[in-house]
Design a protein around this motif. Sequence first.
Motif, PDB file in Angstrom:
ATOM      1  N   TRP A   1       0.880  -1.161   0.000  1.00 42.53           N
ATOM      2  CA  TRP A   1       0.000   0.000   0.000  1.00 42.53           C
ATOM      3  C   TRP A   1       0.908   1.200   0.000  1.00 42.53           C
ATOM      4  O   TRP A   1       1.951   1.190   0.585  1.00 42.53           O
ATOM      5  CB  TRP A   1      -0.887  -0.021   1.233  1.00 42.53           C
ATOM      6  CG  TRP A   1      -1.271  -1.406   1.526  1.00 42.53           C
ATOM      7  CD1 TRP A   1      -0.995  -2.111   2.645  1.00 42.53           C
ATOM      8  CD2 TRP A   1      -1.966  -2.296   0.670  1.00 42.53           C
ATOM      9  NE1 TRP A   1      -1.484  -3.365   2.539  1.00 42.53           N
ATOM     10  CE2 TRP A   1      -2.073  -3.503   1.334  1.00 42.53           C
ATOM     11  CE3 TRP A   1      -2.521  -2.194  -0.616  1.00 42.53           C
ATOM     12  CZ2 TRP A   1      -2.713  -4.606   0.798  1.00 42.53           C
ATOM     13  CZ3 TRP A   1      -3.152  -3.280  -1.148  1.00 42.53           C
ATOM     14  CH2 TRP A   1      -3.242  -4.464  -0.461  1.00 42.53           C
TER      15      TRP A   1
ATOM     16  N   THR B   1      -4.350  -9.304   5.173  1.00 38.04           N
ATOM     17  CA  THR B   1      -5.502  -8.530   4.730  1.00 38.04           C
ATOM     18  C   THR B   1      -5.981  -9.113   3.410  1.00 38.04           C
ATOM     19  O   THR B   1      -5.241  -9.827   2.729  1.00 38.04           O
ATOM     20  CB  THR B   1      -5.162  -7.033   4.577  1.00 38.04           C
ATOM     21  OG1 THR B   1      -6.359  -6.269   4.482  1.00 38.04           O
ATOM     22  CG2 THR B   1      -4.325  -6.783   3.340  1.00 38.04           C
TER      23      THR B   1
ATOM     24  N   ALA C   1      -7.841  -8.230  -0.290  1.00 39.05           N
ATOM     25  CA  ALA C   1      -8.317  -7.264  -1.283  1.00 39.05           C
ATOM     26  C   ALA C   1      -9.278  -8.008  -2.210  1.00 39.05           C
ATOM     27  O   ALA C   1      -8.875  -8.945  -2.901  1.00 39.05           O
ATOM     28  CB  ALA C   1      -7.154  -6.679  -2.077  1.00 39.05           C
TER      29      ALA C   1
ATOM     30  N   PHE D   1     -11.346  -3.782   1.017  1.00 41.95           N
ATOM     31  CA  PHE D   1     -10.326  -4.283   1.925  1.00 41.95           C
ATOM     32  C   PHE D   1     -11.014  -4.787   3.182  1.00 41.95           C
ATOM     33  O   PHE D   1     -11.873  -4.104   3.757  1.00 41.95           O
ATOM     34  CB  PHE D   1      -9.323  -3.196   2.296  1.00 41.95           C
ATOM     35  CG  PHE D   1      -8.339  -2.876   1.206  1.00 41.95           C
ATOM     36  CD1 PHE D   1      -7.574  -3.865   0.624  1.00 41.95           C
ATOM     37  CD2 PHE D   1      -8.178  -1.576   0.758  1.00 41.95           C
ATOM     38  CE1 PHE D   1      -6.668  -3.580  -0.379  1.00 41.95           C
ATOM     39  CE2 PHE D   1      -7.271  -1.266  -0.237  1.00 41.95           C
ATOM     40  CZ  PHE D   1      -6.516  -2.265  -0.810  1.00 41.95           C
TER      41      PHE D   1
END
Length: 506
Positions: A6, A341, A343, A407
């Motif tokens: 990110w 995480t 996406a 997300f």
Amino acid sequence: MRRPPWSTDGDACGGFSFLLTALVVLSSAATAQDGAPPSKIAVVGAGIGGSATAHFLRQHFGPEVQLDVYEKGQVGGRLATVTVNNNQYEAGGSVVHALNMHMQDFVKQLGLAYRRGVSGKTAVFDGTEVIAEESDWYLLDLLRLWWRYGTSFIRVHMWLEEVMEKFMRIYKYQAHGYAFTSVEELVDSLGGSGFLNMTRRPLSDSLLELGVSQRFIDEVIAPIIRLNYGQNVSIPAFVGAVSLASAHSNLWAVEGGNKRVCEGLLKAANANLVNAHVTAVRPLHTDGAPQYQLLLAGEEEATPAGAYDAVVLATPLQGSGVSFLDFTPAVEPAAGTYHGTVATVVHGYLNTSLFGFPDPRLFPYAGVLTTEAPALFFNSVASVYPVSVSPGFRRKGAHEAAVYKVFSPEVLTKEQLKTLFRSYYSVQATEWQAYPRYGSAAGAALPPVELRPHLYYLNGVEWAGSAMEMSAVAAKNIALLVYHRWNNQSHKVDHKDLMHRIKTEL
């Protein structure tokens, strides 16, 4: 799992013993005696950090050095795309800050183009209602911020300006050829004990001390941290500053996809890309300068690659499967863990009723961030546009089928998808080990860059801050360090009071 950067790559470890650093500093056996460049250098990882390292190594050592870059997956690492309806969309690192000098230089040197931006408004949702939003008028936004949060946004802005001004020193240091043997030395050179304290102190504590209101932290700061790092405001203040800088309006991306930077850098460096999984590093005991051997995962067993004069590990040691064999003393395992995480790229119709807009034609937002409400199962949702934007492209309204990126901390269930979308045509979820879990190495010193003479570790920089530019800065630092160590130029390494030294040089 693959990992994204990110702008936060978008592309780490802590807790190596101080003994290793001392051994590196004391060692001078790894220098070339005849002035010749290294014969072979290996870089493990072809994300932005590894590809930038190959690029800078080629600049410093010239055409004679053989550069082998090992990558078990796709070039780009945390810079990756997914395809929806014949268009590609960023699945990882999406934007770069205007002051990221290395990334800007890469685009210019490679002849790439900046992607045309598509404007859109953002809102913050607390699980019940929209509590903050952008409008079409900048002055109106300022008045709303002032009314709800007082001077908090001004205090944060001034704090970020100060941090970024000091961070920009790294480009002067590197332009003058200075390098650092640890992330801690690098951070200290930029802002002294103040910056080092920022790597150890929670963001929330630092902001409260500045006079920022708890309400502003909960409703504005926390949603940005959730978007960029999937964590909360207890992350270190330095990491928080990196994240908040990515919320700046002056952002950009690469036409055709950010991963094109990695592909272009490897090509420009004339690096040999080896599609293989490195499982271990082993020293070769010779009478001359130390050399290293890489072990590769084969169909049946690990097989040795050739001898390298220097090795750069541009992949996180946690979860990478890379081990260290036959080192005395042993190279200690990295402290800390990485944060997962997800996406999810969805082609469908957003359920605007969830946000208080029963009529999707009246929904004005391109993206929605969320507060740390217990009932919320996602960190953000936003309509996204392709990596190649045609001149006639327009962002679709919520009443039309569009492509969204969500997300979330976990893979979305069917029920959660039905809650967030009225209907959808396709769903593509990418699970990333995205960035450090910043509480998992609390109290540990920032990691060394030199693990042994001519054995270097890039991703330790992520424990100071995880972003594409942070990896690029680390790559330049390592290339300088490799060069100075090889040529026994210790006066260019870990120099104190660099700002004064550079002024006297000028």
